[in-house]
Design an enzyme around this catalytic site. Structure first.
Site, mmCIF file in Angstrom:
data_model
loop_
_atom_site.group_PDB
_atom_site.id
_atom_site.type_symbol
_atom_site.label_atom_id
_atom_site.label_comp_id
_atom_site.label_asym_id
_atom_site.label_seq_id
_atom_site.Cartn_x
_atom_site.Cartn_y
_atom_site.Cartn_z
ATOM 1 N N LYS A 429 0.997 -1.335 0.073
ATOM 2 C CA LYS A 429 -0.117 -0.187 -0.019
ATOM 3 C C LYS A 429 0.862 1.360 -0.062
ATOM 4 C CE LYS A 429 -2.509 -1.147 3.611
ATOM 5 N NZ LYS A 429 -1.888 -2.400 4.112
ATOM 6 N N THR A 431 3.900 1.589 -0.934
ATOM 7 C CA THR A 431 4.572 1.579 -2.153
ATOM 8 C C THR A 431 3.882 2.149 -3.525
ATOM 9 O OG1 THR A 431 5.799 -0.263 -1.492
ATOM 10 C CG2 THR A 431 5.953 0.376 -3.974
ATOM 11 N N ARG A 453 1.311 7.518 7.216
ATOM 12 C CA ARG A 453 1.657 7.167 8.920
ATOM 13 C C ARG A 453 3.194 6.936 9.046
ATOM 14 N NH1 ARG A 453 -1.387 1.905 9.635
ATOM 15 N NH2 ARG A 453 -0.511 1.583 7.561
ATOM 16 N N LYS A 464 8.053 -7.192 10.202
ATOM 17 C CA LYS A 464 7.698 -6.350 9.082
ATOM 18 C C LYS A 464 8.671 -5.300 8.426
ATOM 19 C CE LYS A 464 3.779 -3.149 8.270
ATOM 20 N NZ LYS A 464 4.595 -1.906 7.568
ATOM 21 N N ALA A 683 -4.360 0.042 13.048
ATOM 22 C CA ALA A 683 -5.671 -0.241 12.782
ATOM 23 C C ALA A 683 -6.629 -0.966 13.547
ATOM 24 C CB ALA A 683 -5.664 -0.584 11.027
ATOM 25 N N PHE A 714 -3.956 -2.075 7.366
ATOM 26 C CA PHE A 714 -4.440 -3.568 7.404
ATOM 27 C C PHE A 714 -5.172 -3.358 6.065
ATOM 28 C CE2 PHE A 714 -3.228 -3.292 11.583
ATOM 29 C CZ PHE A 714 -3.198 -4.805 12.095
ATOM 30 N N PHE A 802 4.768 -8.130 -9.696
ATOM 31 C CA PHE A 802 6.238 -8.422 -9.583
ATOM 32 C C PHE A 802 6.557 -9.412 -10.812
ATOM 33 C CE2 PHE A 802 4.300 -7.842 -5.500
ATOM 34 C CZ PHE A 802 5.522 -7.817 -4.493
ATOM 35 N N TRP A 831 7.594 0.030 -8.451
ATOM 36 C CA TRP A 831 8.277 -0.447 -7.600
ATOM 37 C C TRP A 831 9.883 -0.862 -8.401
ATOM 38 C CZ3 TRP A 831 11.386 -5.322 -8.025
ATOM 39 C CH2 TRP A 831 11.926 -5.607 -6.823
#
Length: 906
Positions: A429, A431, A453, A464, A683, A714, A802, A831
């Site tokens: 998200k 990215t 955030r 993470k 969240a 989330f 990807f 990306w």
């Protein structure tokens, strides 16, 4: 002063003080009765002296001599023009009135009077800062720096002795306030030919204007400038050369001065003529202008010119017109200031990317790109210098005053990035958010802002990792984004733990002291006087005690006031730390002997789980944040009534600790587009969105045609739902579109693919084409699209591609997304290549946002808690109904009862 000047000035009224709060500036100087140093004031003596000198000059002109130009009419023309321009500006900005500040070191009551009267005639305010004549360079610079930072002042002029005009003094002025054009920046622009971008010396302009009004054709004329220095000399040379004149400069001591004077058609005197220079050196018929600085400084120089010269234009003419042209520069300064207050399309210098294949690590990519200086970025997007607080080279906080400046500016489009149900593989998200704004601003020339955030150090140092985006779509510098930033989370930690300490300390004191001792601690006598603070008066009102004298309370009222009677078993406020430390999840506090046997079980939460983080994310001003902090419920008392931070009397302290954290943090993407990083509630325990303030400021900065892109934590079922029902309700902002992020790999996992373990190579189902797994997993994507549609907002699916994804898998996801009701579904490659890999997504978002939103909330905020839960469970999660556990029912009952609890009885 000539006879005509007093008549002109007499018609002008005395300046009245500007409306609103008083300026910091000192009052104008007053006249000195001795006429010597120390004062600067009324000016009647100097007026009479100059009136006499001017009359002598006029009476002794020979037959056929040229009369001075009608300077009064020139001055009136300049002032009238300035007044008309200012009136036009004030029609659209009724409260706007420019302020000119003059720093004066010396005795010049005449120029002070002239400046004041001309300013009033034009309709602007003027204020003098009068310093002693012997003021040091440091003292003058100190006053300049204060005026530079005073946002109420739009122009600054120096009226100081020639010896004080050092480069250090002159260049201390902000170029945008330098209405006399003396700074190197303004002079450089003039020399370069950018006259429309700078302020030109009013004295130099007055010289040119008077010559041209006298009918002098400057083309081909030989001009000699004598005794001028610095900015005046440079400005005169530049202006004469632009009009085709041949310009020479000389000082009075120059050996070849006589021959130069014989050759000159026009002579401009920049300083008084020494007695030893004979007037016979100046040829009859030569036009002479006297703009001696000593006159402008209020001193009568010696060596007055002989009056036999045919072309004499006295210093009086130059100085009065220069004062009027300074007023004209002031109006221009005000116009520029107003223009800066308005939104304008950005013209950012975007950073170029050179993507490599294979794509390096995120950290390598981040370190390979040199970010713009943050003050440069701020200026590019319309932030003023006094609206940012710089932290290092690449971060800055933005002051909330910007919202007042741009309050009439229409908001841009508001876009949310959400995701399908999360998997260990990640959906990207952040990215997508970064890639989308890079595409908009760097490749489509659309003003856009990302609002992200701030990541907690818990996940950052856990499995993470960081949250700056990834690949060629990330926020830089990555280390500064992920670690500490500007200290907001540390401020939250300090405020949270201060409140936690206050809770346990209050319980200890109430367990060990009498009512009277507690009361005396809370309301001590200081120098024999005992008074309630404002927060204590608010608590008395809450208790129904309508008294303001601490000595008037009864013993029963003192007891009610002093005791909160907190029930330790109901304390919900925990200590926090922004580190994953599993051994602090359950602790026992109060084991030291000083705690007198009071101990209890407690715990540490992660810092971003603090309610203060949620407050920061939802607040819209410092005052609103203070109110929200005061309303936080930390426990219940033994009667079941809520105990708040306000009851503990710490609201002010919490607000002070958070006073800087409330300001959003400005950073940039890899391509140099702006990003706000502010707040980061989870969240699953809060609402999972960045701050309302960051979004509101960004929406003003991008303008009506721009875009603000923010993200929800989330999956869409929780982060997006809370964004709509909580954040948008609190902010009043209306979203225009939702970008729903998915990946082929994550969809395969939702379709029944094998489990994924961090650090273990992916199984072949995720690296090879498997159409069936993708098709089965798209049910999750379809459900999230339906959830977004419940709120009436158009959905664009962003498929984060990807290198292992096949064309057939990509096409299938896009087709099924459109069938499910998505406005569009777009494969994204940011990306691997940066913003140009998301240009198609950016166009789809623009089209969807322009289509219009029919946004609506899912439930009425007045519904009972149980009904809100039921609505979300049924509409979002597809539940038939809900069943509450006894513990859940008990808490709902308590919260409902506390919500409608009447004030405590007297």
């Amino acid at each position: 002063m000539s006879a005509r000047l007093p008549l002109f000035l007499r018609g002008l009224r005395r300046l009245q003080p500007p409306p609103g709060p008083p300026l910091r500036l000192r009052a104008p100087c007053r006249a000195s009765s001795s006429g010597g140093g120390g004062g600067c004031g009324g000016g009647e003596g100097l007026l009479e002296q100059r009136r006499l000198r001017d009359s002598q000059v006029g009476s002794s002109r020979g037959q056929g001599s040229q009369a001075p130009p009608a300077r009064d009419s020139i001055v009136r023309e300049v002032i009238q023009n300035s007044k008309e321009v200012l009136n036009l500006l004030q029609e659209k900005n009724p409260t706007f009135k420019p302020v000119l500040a003059i720093i004066q070191a010396g005795d010049d009551n005449l120029m002070q009077e002239i400046n004041q009267n001309l300013a009033e005639e034009a309709g602007l305010n003027i204020t003098h800062i009068c310093l002693p004549p012997d003021s040091s360079e440091a003292e003058i610079i100190d006053e300049i720096l204060k005026i530079n930072e005073d946002t109420r002042v739009h122009g600054l002029a120096l009226q100081i002795s020639e010896n004080s005009f050092s480069n250090k003094v002159l260049n201390a002025l902000k170029p945008e306030k330098d209405v006399d054009g003396v700074t190197d920046i303004n002079l450089g622009r003039l020399v370069r030919g950018d006259a429309h971008e700078c302020y030109i010396s009013p004295v130099a302009r007055a010289v040119i204007a008077l010559l041209e009004k006298s009918g002098v054709n400057l083309d081909g004329k030989k001009i000699l400038v004598i005794g001028a220095h610095g900015s005046l000399e440079a400005a005169l040379q530049c202006l004469f050369q632009r009009r085709g004149s041949m310009t020479m400069s000389s000082q009075w001591e120059t050996p070849q001065l006589q021959s130069k004077l014989h050759e000159a058609d026009i002579v401009v005197l920049g300083s008084p003529k020494p007695e030893e220079i004979p007037l016979s050196w100046i040829q009859p018929g030569t036009t002479v202008l006297n703009c001696s600085h000593d006159f402008l400084s209020g001193k009568l120089g010696g060596g007055s010119l002989g009056v036999h010269l045919n072309g004499l234009i006295a210093e009086n003419d130059v100085s009065l017109l220069a004062a009027a042209l300074r007023i004209q520069n002031m109006v221009s300064s005000g116009r520029r200031w107003l223009r800066e207050q308005q939104h304008a399309r950005w013209r950012p210098h975007c950073l170029k990317l050179q993507p490599l294949s294979p794509v390096p690590s995120d950290l390598e990519i981040s370190r390979a790109q040199t970010p713009k200086a943050v003050d440069v970025l701020a200026k590019e997007i319309g932030l003023l210098a006094d609206e940012i607080e710089i932290y290092g080279k690449s971060k800055a906080k933005v002051r909330l005053s910007l919202l007042e400046r741009l309050k009439d500016q229409a908001d841009g489009k508001y876009v949310l990035v959400a995701g399908i149900t999360p998997t260990p593989l990640g959906e990207g998200k952040s990215t997508v958010t970064v890639g989308l704004v890079q595409a908009m601003t760097a490749h489509l020339n659309i003003n856009s802002f990302a609002c992200l955030r701030q990541p907690s150090q818990g996940p950052t140092f856990g499995v993470k990792g960081g949250a700056a985006g990834g690949g060629y779509a990330q926020v830089i510098p990555m280390e500064e984004f992920n670690l500490h930033l500007t200290g907001d989370i540390h401020a939250i930690t300090a405020a949270n733990n201060l409140l936690a300490a206050a809770i346990d300390t209050r319980i200890l004191h109430e367990n060990t002291q009498t009512d009277k001792a507690l009361y005396n601690r809370l309301v001590p006598s200081v120098n024999g006087v005992r008074e309630f603070s404002s927060i204590q008066l608010a608590r008395l009102k809450k208790l129904g005690i309508n008294k303001t004298d601490p000595n008037a309370l009864t013993e029963e009222e003192m007891g009610k006031f002093a005791r909160l009677d907190i029930d330790p078993s109901t304390i919900t406020w925990q200590r926090v730390l922004d580190t994953n430390d599993r051994f602090l999840r359950k602790i026992t506090i109060g084991q030291a002997p000083t705690e007198k046997g009071y101990s209890r079980q407690a715990q540490f939460d992660i810092a971003v789980a603090s309610e203060i983080m949620a407050v920061l994310a939802l607040t819209d001003s410092l005052a609103d944040m203070k109110e929200r902090l005061g309303r936080m419920v930390v426990a219940s008392d033994k009667n079941g009534q809520p105990v708040t931070a306000e009851d503990l009397g710490v609201t002010g302290a919490l607000t002070v600790l958070m006073k800087d954290a409330i300001k959003p943090n400005l950073m940039q993407t890899l391509e140099g587009t702006p990003v706000f990083v502010h707040a980061g509630p989870f969240a699953n325990i809060a609402h999972g969105n960045s701050s309302v303030l960051a979004d509101k400021i960004a929406l003003k900065l991008v303008g009506q045609e721009g875009f603000v892109v923010t993200e929800a934590g989330f999956g869409a079922d929780i982060g997006m739902e809370k964004f709509f029902n909580i954040k948008c309700r609190a902010s009043g902002l209306v979203p225009n579109a939702v970008v729903l992020v998915a990946t082929v790999r994550a969809l395969k996992m939702h379709g029944g693919g094998p489990s994924v373990t961090a650090g273990v190579p992916l199984k072949k189902e995720y690296t090879e084409e498997n159409i069936q797994l993708v098709a089965d997993g798209c049910c999750n994507l379809q459900k999230q699209i339906q959830i977004a549609q419940l709120f009436g907002v158009p959905v664009i699916v962003a498929l984060n591609v990807f290198k292992t994804d096949t064309r057939a898998e990509i096409d299938l996801v896009c087709e099924l997304a459109k069938r499910a009701g998505a406005f569009d579904a777009v494969p994204c490659y940011h990306w691997s290549v940066g913003g140009k890999g998301s240009v198609q997504l950016a166009r789809a978002v623009r089209d969807a946002a322009n289509k219009g939103s029919r946004f609506r909330f899912l439930y009425d905020v007045q519904l009972p808690i149980v009904e809100k839960i039921r609505t979300i469970a049924q509409a979002v999660y597809g539940a038939k109904d809900i069943e509450l556990s006894p513990e859940a029912q008990s808490k709902i009952n308590r919260y409902t009862q506390q919500l409608i609890q009447p004030p405590r009885p007297k």
